[in-house]
Design a protein around this motif. Sequence first.
Motif, PDB file in Angstrom:
ATOM      1  N   GLY A 124      -6.755   8.886   6.957  1.00 16.11           N
ATOM      2  CA  GLY A 124      -7.572   7.674   6.907  1.00 16.11           C
ATOM      3  C   GLY A 124      -7.530   6.925   5.584  1.00 16.11           C
ATOM      4  N   ASN A 151       9.603   1.439   9.604  1.00 11.78           N
ATOM      5  CA  ASN A 151       8.370   2.060   9.125  1.00 11.78           C
ATOM      6  C   ASN A 151       7.298   2.021  10.225  1.00 11.78           C
ATOM      7  OD1 ASN A 151       6.270   3.044   7.608  1.00 11.78           O
ATOM      8  ND2 ASN A 151       6.494   1.588   5.918  1.00 11.78           N
ATOM      9  N   VAL A 156       0.854  -1.199   0.000  1.00  9.76           N
ATOM     10  CA  VAL A 156       0.000   0.000   0.000  1.00  9.76           C
ATOM     11  C   VAL A 156       0.881   1.237   0.000  1.00  9.76           C
ATOM     12  CG1 VAL A 156      -0.170  -0.015   2.541  1.00  9.76           C
ATOM     13  CG2 VAL A 156      -1.930   1.150   1.220  1.00  9.76           C
ATOM     14  N   GLY A 159      -5.062   5.323   4.010  1.00  3.52           N
ATOM     15  CA  GLY A 159      -4.388   4.013   4.072  1.00  3.52           C
ATOM     16  C   GLY A 159      -5.289   2.965   4.696  1.00  3.52           C
ATOM     17  N   SER A 160      -5.969   3.332   5.788  1.00  5.42           N
ATOM     18  CA  SER A 160      -6.880   2.378   6.447  1.00  5.42           C
ATOM     19  C   SER A 160      -8.021   1.990   5.514  1.00  5.42           C
ATOM     20  CB  SER A 160      -7.513   2.992   7.694  1.00  5.42           C
ATOM     21  OG  SER A 160      -6.563   3.590   8.489  1.00  5.42           O
ATOM     22  N   HIS A 187      -2.306  10.352   6.969  1.00  2.00           N
ATOM     23  CA  HIS A 187      -2.937  10.692   8.264  1.00  2.00           C
ATOM     24  C   HIS A 187      -4.366  11.179   8.110  1.00  2.00           C
ATOM     25  CE1 HIS A 187       0.747  10.142  10.431  1.00  2.00           C
ATOM     26  NE2 HIS A 187       1.374  10.976   9.617  1.00  2.00           N
ATOM     27  N   VAL A 221       0.270   5.787   0.136  1.00  2.00           N
ATOM     28  CA  VAL A 221      -0.605   6.961   0.100  1.00  2.00           C
ATOM     29  C   VAL A 221       0.276   8.174  -0.180  1.00  2.00           C
ATOM     30  CG1 VAL A 221      -2.155   8.410   1.499  1.00  2.00           C
ATOM     31  CG2 VAL A 221      -2.273   5.918   1.701  1.00  2.00           C
TER      32      VAL A 221
HETATM   33  C1  LIG Z   1       1.771   3.617   5.798  1.00  2.00           C
HETATM   34  C2  LIG Z   1       0.777   4.446   5.007  1.00  2.00           C
HETATM   35  C3  LIG Z   1       0.171   3.613   3.894  1.00  2.00           C
HETATM   36  C4  LIG Z   1      -0.360   4.894   5.967  1.00  2.00           C
HETATM   37  O1  LIG Z   1      -1.283   5.630   5.224  1.00  2.00           O
HETATM   38  P1  LIG Z   1      -2.210   6.753   5.923  1.00  2.00           P
HETATM   39  O2  LIG Z   1      -3.190   7.177   4.899  1.00  2.00           O
HETATM   40  O3  LIG Z   1      -1.368   7.781   6.543  1.00  2.00           O
HETATM   41  O4  LIG Z   1      -2.917   5.897   7.053  1.00  2.00           O
HETATM   42  P2  LIG Z   1      -4.174   6.338   7.935  1.00  2.00           P
HETATM   43  O5  LIG Z   1      -4.381   7.803   7.867  1.00  2.00           O
HETATM   44  O6  LIG Z   1      -5.262   5.434   7.547  1.00  2.00           O
HETATM   45  O7  LIG Z   1      -3.726   6.099   9.420  1.00  2.00           O
HETATM   46  C5  LIG Z   1      -3.441   4.969   9.829  1.00  2.00           C
HETATM   47  C6  LIG Z   1      -4.065   4.731  11.179  1.00  2.00           C
HETATM   48  O8  LIG Z   1      -3.294   3.653  11.617  1.00  2.00           O
HETATM   49  C7  LIG Z   1      -2.958   3.849  12.927  1.00  2.00           C
HETATM   50  N1  LIG Z   1      -1.612   4.259  12.992  1.00  2.00           N
HETATM   51  C8  LIG Z   1      -0.867   4.864  12.061  1.00  2.00           C
HETATM   52  N2  LIG Z   1       0.345   5.064  12.526  1.00  2.00           N
HETATM   53  C9  LIG Z   1       0.366   4.560  13.768  1.00  2.00           C
HETATM   54  C10 LIG Z   1       1.356   4.460  14.759  1.00  2.00           C
HETATM   55  N3  LIG Z   1       2.609   4.913  14.561  1.00  2.00           N
HETATM   56  N4  LIG Z   1       1.043   3.876  15.927  1.00  2.00           N
HETATM   57  C11 LIG Z   1      -0.197   3.405  16.141  1.00  2.00           C
HETATM   58  N5  LIG Z   1      -1.172   3.493  15.237  1.00  2.00           N
HETATM   59  C12 LIG Z   1      -0.890   4.053  14.068  1.00  2.00           C
HETATM   60  C13 LIG Z   1      -3.818   4.936  13.473  1.00  2.00           C
HETATM   61  O9  LIG Z   1      -5.056   4.416  13.809  1.00  2.00           O
HETATM   62  C14 LIG Z   1      -3.908   5.804  12.256  1.00  2.00           C
HETATM   63  O10 LIG Z   1      -4.940   6.659  12.397  1.00  2.00           O
HETATM   64  P3  LIG Z   1      -4.639   8.206  12.864  1.00  2.00           P
HETATM   65  O11 LIG Z   1      -4.637   9.018  11.619  1.00  2.00           O
HETATM   66  O12 LIG Z   1      -5.742   8.503  13.800  1.00  2.00           O
HETATM   67  O13 LIG Z   1      -3.303   8.260  13.508  1.00  2.00           O
HETATM   68  C15 LIG Z   1       1.440   5.742   4.445  1.00  2.00           C
HETATM   69  O14 LIG Z   1       2.136   6.373   5.473  1.00  2.00           O
HETATM   70  C16 LIG Z   1       2.403   5.477   3.293  1.00  2.00           C
HETATM   71  O15 LIG Z   1       1.986   5.410   2.136  1.00  2.00           O
HETATM   72  N6  LIG Z   1       3.703   5.333   3.574  1.00  2.00           N
HETATM   73  C17 LIG Z   1       4.702   5.122   2.519  1.00  2.00           C
HETATM   74  C18 LIG Z   1       4.585   3.776   1.835  1.00  2.00           C
HETATM   75  C19 LIG Z   1       4.580   2.659   2.832  1.00  2.00           C
HETATM   76  O16 LIG Z   1       5.195   2.737   3.887  1.00  2.00           O
HETATM   77  N7  LIG Z   1       3.891   1.567   2.492  1.00  2.00           N
HETATM   78  C20 LIG Z   1       3.858   0.397   3.326  1.00  2.00           C
HETATM   79  C21 LIG Z   1       4.763  -0.678   2.807  1.00  2.00           C
HETATM   80  S1  LIG Z   1       3.821  -1.970   2.061  1.00  2.00           S
END
Ligand SMILES: CC(C)(COP(=O)(O)OP(=O)(O)OC[C@H]1O[C@@H](n2cnc3c(N)ncnc32)[C@H](O)[C@@H]1OP(=O)(O)O)[C@@H](O)C(=O)NCCC(=O)NCCS
Length: 195
Positions: A117, A146, A107, A119-120, A115, A109
């Motif tokens: 929602g 990560n 995945v 990714g979720s 941040h 984003v």
């Molecule tokens: C990892 C990634 C996909 C998350 O996407 P996002 O859209 O920011 O995710 P969300 O907004 O849905 O948030 C994730 C939720 O997970 C949980 N979460 C996220 N980080 C967290 C942490 N460090 N500790 C605990 N919970 C966490 C929380 O519930 C969070 O909600 P919040 O916004 O209230 O904090 C994004 O940061 C990304 O694309 N990173 C680069 C690529 C990558 O790392 N891909 C994964 C490898 S496969």
Amino acid sequence: MAKPYPAELVRRLTLRDGTRVVLRPIRPEDRQIEKEFVQKLSDESKYFRFMSALRELNDAMLSRFTQIDYDREMALIAVVCENALETEIGVARYVVSDGGTSCEFAVAVADAWQHRGVGSILLCNLIDAARAHGLQTMEGMVMAANNKMLGLMSALRFSIRSEPGNSSIKLVTKQLDAPGDASVGVSDSSAADVN
Ligand SMILES: CC(C)(COP(=O)(O)OP(=O)(O)OC[C@H]1O[C@@H](n2cnc3c(N)ncnc32)[C@H](O)[C@@H]1OP(=O)(O)O)[C@@H](O)C(=O)NCCC(=O)NCCS
């Protein structure tokens, strides 16, 4: 043979900040928005997603990422539309593993959209699609540095373990047929389905 476009997976959602987003399986015509999406990712996001210093997707990768059969592979993209122009803000995909019962997922984003929602939502919908496809397990590899992704994995009840002999990688797994985890659902993930 490729399956027909799985229109049943299209979702119109509103993020908690009010932004309207469409989630849909990727199409071959999404080549350009997929290319721009990856190009604009920060170096860190690219590294976390591709585990290499990739700069942009080459033609072969773009074909592989956008021309999928919706059977062995699924990719859901999140897009926003402004002035009739679509921008891809996230993508989650799986590829079915050789045995046919599990899949490997990834995945990403766009940095400016993290941040909120997205990714979720992408992962919840990908999990539901994999489960509906009869898959039993979803697996992925996440860099140990990560924290954001590992936090998200815990929140989505993936198990996290170290890869033997490689401290820089964590293996994440979710049993899709686990009792009491029938559907994570978008209602759990800060979005309301408006259609
Ligand atoms: C990892 C990634 C996909 C998350 O996407 P996002 O859209 O920011 O995710 P969300 O907004 O849905 O948030 C994730 C939720 O997970 C949980 N979460 C996220 N980080 C967290 C942490 N460090 N500790 C605990 N919970 C966490 C929380 O519930 C969070 O909600 P919040 O916004 O209230 O904090 C994004 O940061 C990304 O694309 N990173 C680069 C690529 C990558 O790392 N891909 C994964 C490898 S496969």
